[in-house]
Write an enzyme that holds these catalytic residues in place. Structure first.
Site, PDB file in Angstrom:
ATOM      1  N   TYR A 113     -36.769 -81.351  55.953  1.00 41.97           N
ATOM      2  CA  TYR A 113     -37.730 -82.063  55.116  1.00 41.97           C
ATOM      3  C   TYR A 113     -39.098 -82.200  55.799  1.00 41.97           C
ATOM      4  CZ  TYR A 113     -33.463 -83.389  52.659  1.00 41.97           C
ATOM      5  OH  TYR A 113     -32.265 -83.370  51.986  1.00 41.97           O
ATOM      6  N   TYR A 497     -33.782 -86.468  45.482  1.00 41.73           N
ATOM      7  CA  TYR A 497     -33.849 -87.791  46.101  1.00 41.73           C
ATOM      8  C   TYR A 497     -34.534 -87.744  47.456  1.00 41.73           C
ATOM      9  CZ  TYR A 497     -30.204 -87.385  49.751  1.00 41.73           C
ATOM     10  OH  TYR A 497     -29.497 -87.057  50.880  1.00 41.73           O
ATOM     11  N   ARG A 498     -34.787 -86.543  47.986  1.00 49.34           N
ATOM     12  CA  ARG A 498     -35.562 -86.376  49.213  1.00 49.34           C
ATOM     13  C   ARG A 498     -36.374 -85.108  49.069  1.00 49.34           C
ATOM     14  NH1 ARG A 498     -31.411 -87.521  54.214  1.00 49.34           N
ATOM     15  NH2 ARG A 498     -33.285 -87.781  55.461  1.00 49.34           N
TER      16      ARG A 498
END
Length: 555
Positions: A113, A497-498
């Site tokens: 991420y 969600y991320r």
């Protein structure tokens, strides 16, 4: 008992990805180089030279290790490593005065991420790893109070050293921050595997340096800060999850009282088409709390990728063909297509009863093979987590690093991005998403490592997109695939969600009800709490007023 605190030292039509031309543009993003130099001088005076990495320092630790567009895309101008709340306040005062953005990381291990890299080039990374005290562990009430730099391996060793009758929960990699992972809504594999749900009480430093304690912590001398979430008045803890509204410097987290025993369970499903039935049975068992832990279901390619290099069977272009995957299964003697892993906990009578129900329910799927292995305490004080050895350890909260093996699947220079949508816990929906993602992955030449982690009412579908970093075509295909999936799933009402740094705005764009009313609310709060816009601008697509135009121009 309470243990003593301890310090541990491109798809057609896809939009272009955000890029910066060179590292020196980082300076122009956040002001003149003179102003930057002045700020770093003041930071060194306030925190000490050893706590400041200014321009010209080795900043490789603050680059995305799996950068897919070049490490200059999200490059910091430097980093500061505070040791205390007072030093965090000092950093914020200097950043406010000079108008320089701060990007906060706990340990910077948010791999897939963006790692420790900032969303805005030129930002100063506020690296919290030196604030690494385990402030309290209360065995009776089963909680811990930790600072941002406490890693899962640190908390685990603390519990083990003091032989506390408590289990923690850890994600797939144990080197990250306990606090940071919970704030990012990370997941583990025990009944306490929804890490954000275990949060109870925070200490937060706001952009103006004010220190706030949420819940019962606002009451001086309260001894229930980590016991009762509500406090008095509005519950504000959620404002600081995946947030750029404040800096969390202390976090309370509930821990699991250790059980008398555990059974680690595995179910193998023979056909690819078994996914729908498997998810329906699993979802029912989770909602009924027969299966208490987060349960992880993965396809055969995901399992193989953690154990063998792809080149053993296929080194050609594009995704691994089905006939090659059939060869892999024959070569390894694998008869199944899906593998499900979960744990059963509690007294033996409860474990046995739950296992009988699990056997009965899954045996309705033709060919399903269900096995269970008992893990029993060696003494009379219950099953300690460290007594659970091997892969089953993750079901007891033992931190590990097994997931790193998947980064060898595409060679030594393997990078990864994660596509992480939330899917309804329905077999039909899971199968629909699986088939859609598989088709798109194949179109982009990417192997589909499919995994579903079952919460009580939802599925976290984490697709680890692997690519060779030195291969420009693969890198572009991986980014284009993620771009395509975010957009297409968003149109189907499925959101992530991320997000990786480069895709934070795009995922935020999908949450567009009432002309992005949620984003407007978030940005109203942002402007009120951080009027100078210094705290992690752009995180989760939330921009301060002064740089809001950057969102429109990035994608």
């Amino acid at each position: 008992m309470r243990s003593a605190a301890r310090r541990h030292h491109s798809s057609p039509g896809a939009a272009p990805l955000p890029r910066q031309d060179a590292a020196d543009k980082a300076y122009r993003r956040s002001g003149s180089s003179g102003r930057i130099d002045a700020a770093y001088g003041r930071l060194a005076a306030a925190l000490g030279d050893d706590a400041v990495l200014g321009p010209g320092s080795d900043l490789s630790a603050y680059e995305d290790p799996y950068a897919f567009g070049g490490s200059e895309d999200f490059r910091c101008s430097g980093a500061v490593l505070p040791r205390s709340v007072e030093e965090v306040q000092a950093v914020l005062a200097i950043a406010n005065q000079h108008g320089i953005p701060i990007w906060t990381v706990s340990t910077g291990r948010n791999l897939g991420y963006g790692g420790a890299a900032p969303r805005v080039s030129g930002a100063i990374v506020l690296d919290m790893q030196r604030m690494n005290r385990i402030l309290e562990v209360d065995e009776e009430h089963a909680y811990a109070l930790v600072e941002p730099g406490v890693r899962f391996v640190d908390l685990y060793e603390h519990l083990r050293e003091h032989r506390l009758k408590l289990w923690m929960s850890a994600p797939s990699l144990g080197w990250g921050s306990v606090l940071g992972n919970a704030l990012e809504r990370g997941i583990g594999y025990t009944p306490y595997g929804d890490h954000a749900a275990q949060i109870c009480g925070m200490e937060v430093v706001l952009a103006n340096g004010d220190v706030v304690r949420t819940g019962m912590g606002a009451l001086p001398g309260a001894n229930t800060w980590q016991m009762y979430k509500g406090g008095y008045g509005p519950s504000l803890d959620g404002l600081f999850l995946q947030s750029n509204l404040g800096i969390v410097t202390k976090l309370g987290l509930w821990l699991m009282p250790q059980p008398d025993g555990m059974m680690s369970c595995t179910v193998h499903f023979q056909r690819e088409s078994d996914l729908e039935a498997a998810i329906d049975v699993l979802a029912s068992l989770r909602r009924r709390e027969i299966i208490q832990s987060n349960a992880q279901l993965g396809n055969v390619l995901r399992d193989v990728a953690h154990r063998y290099p792809r080149s053993r069977w296929y080194d050609g272009p594009g995704a691994m063909p089905d006939e090659v995957l059939d060869e892999v299964r024959r070569d390894l003697g694998i008869g199944w297509w899906w593998i499900l892993r979960f744990g059963l906990y509690g007294d033996k009578e409860l474990r046995d009863a739950r296992f009988r129900i699990v056997q009965r329910e899954f045996s309705r799927i033709p060919g399903a093979e269900i096995t269970g292995h008992e893990h029993l305490a060696s003494g009379s004080d219950g099953l300690h987590a460290w007594e659970v050895e091997g892969p089953a350890g993750r079901l007891a909260g033992v931190p590990g690093f097994f997931s790193l093996n998947a980064l060898k699947f595409r060679g030594d220079d393997c990078g990864h991005l994660d596509f992480s949508p939330i899917v309804a816990s329905s077999g039909r929906e899971a199968a629909r998403v699986y088939n859609h993602v598989k088709a798109r992955a194949r179109e982009h030449g990417i192997d589909y490592l499919a995994g579903f982690t079952a919460g009580v009412r939802h599925l976290n579908h984490v697709f680890t997109i692997l690519y060779e970093k030195h291969d420009a075509k693969q890198t572009s295909s991986a980014a284009a695939l993620l771009d395509t999936l975010i957009r297409e799933m968003g149109r189907q009402g499925i959101g992530g969600y991320r997000a990786h740094l480069a895709f934070m705005d795009l995922i935020g764009d999908q949450f567009s009800f009432n002309e992005h009313a949620l984003r407007r609310l978030n940005e109203t709060l942002k402007d009120a709490l951080d009027p100078n816009g210094i705290l992690s601008p752009g995180k989760q697509g939330i921009w301060p007023a002064a740089s809001r135009k950057q969102r429109a121009g990035t994608r």
